[in-house]
Each structure stands twice: as C-alpha cells, then as structure tokens.
Design a protein around this motif. Structure first.
Motif, PDB file in Angstrom:
ATOM      1  N   GLN A  22       4.959   4.790  -0.885  1.00 26.42           N
ATOM      2  CA  GLN A  22       5.254   3.653  -1.758  1.00 26.42           C
ATOM      3  C   GLN A  22       5.284   4.080  -3.228  1.00 26.42           C
ATOM      4  O   GLN A  22       6.115   3.609  -3.996  1.00 26.42           O
ATOM      5  CB  GLN A  22       4.218   2.547  -1.553  1.00 26.42           C
ATOM      6  N   TYR A  30       0.308   0.469  -8.918  1.00 24.53           N
ATOM      7  CA  TYR A  30       0.494   1.853  -8.478  1.00 24.53           C
ATOM      8  C   TYR A  30      -0.769   2.407  -7.819  1.00 24.53           C
ATOM      9  O   TYR A  30      -0.701   3.108  -6.821  1.00 24.53           O
ATOM     10  CB  TYR A  30       0.911   2.713  -9.667  1.00 24.53           C
ATOM     11  N   LEU A  70       8.392   3.702  -5.732  1.00 20.05           N
ATOM     12  CA  LEU A  70       8.255   3.015  -7.021  1.00 20.05           C
ATOM     13  C   LEU A  70       8.765   3.903  -8.151  1.00 20.05           C
ATOM     14  O   LEU A  70       9.531   3.451  -9.008  1.00 20.05           O
ATOM     15  CB  LEU A  70       6.796   2.629  -7.271  1.00 20.05           C
TER      16      LEU A  70
END
Length: 116
Positions: free
Chosen positions: A85, A78, A89
C-alpha cells in the motif's frame, strides 16, 4: 528516515529531469509550434528547455515536501499502511505531482506566448 526522504530516494533521480526535458520538448513540438519557432529563431530553445526543466524539478520537490512533510494526514495514513500500500501511495503521489507540474508549466508557457 522521513516520509519525504523515502519518496526522494525512490523518485528524485536523474530520470525525473529527463522526463521534464522530454515533456517540454513534446509540448513545444506538438502544441506550441509558434512559440517553438520563436525560440529557434532567437536561439533560445536550449535555454528555454533547461530553465523549464529546472523549474519543473524545483516545483516537483516543493510540492513533494508540502505533501510528505507538512500534510499530517498523509504522514499519519502512511504509517498505517503495509509495504504494498505504501508503494502504491508513493506511485500515485509521483503521478499526481508530475501531472500537476506539467499542467503548471503548460500554463506558464501559455502566458509567455501571449506576453510576446
């Protein structure tokens, strides 16, 4: 702010418990008609829906913590992602957790039905 706190801020809202309540009603109405009739006959429908929705929320929270606090690979991954992104996620984790919880709750309902 921790990864879990960011996720909690975005996904742990009132609509999550509403989601689990609606899914429980749907499961009972469409897949567990005998069990639904038993609950109605015994006056236990509201208690069942409340208990299962609470259990669903608790399970969702525990699993989110396991992934977002204790899974070092996710935390490390992360930190390397861009904003888009990261959002994707989080969205995927949210979907995965909801499905996992619903599968677990459906299984529990099956067990309860056979124990009666």
């Amino acid at each position: 702010m921790t990864l879990y706190e960011e996720f909690k801020e975005k996904y742990l809202k009132d609509d999550l418990i509403d989601f689990f309540i609606e899914k429980r009603k749907f499961i009972l109405e469409n897949n567990k008609k005998d069990y639904l009739n038993y609950l109605i006959k015994e006056g236990l429908l509201e208690e069942d829906i409340t208990n299962v929705a609470k259990m669903s929320l608790d399970l969702f929270i525990v699993q989110a913590q396991m992934i977002l606090i204790h899974d070092k690979d996710i935390v490390e991954t992360y930190s390397k992602l861009n904003k888009k992104q990261k959002s994707m996620l989080f969205s995927e984790i949210n979907k995965k957790l909801r499905c996992m919880v619903l599968n677990e709750i459906t299984y529990v309902a099956e067990l309860e039905q056979y124990q009666r």
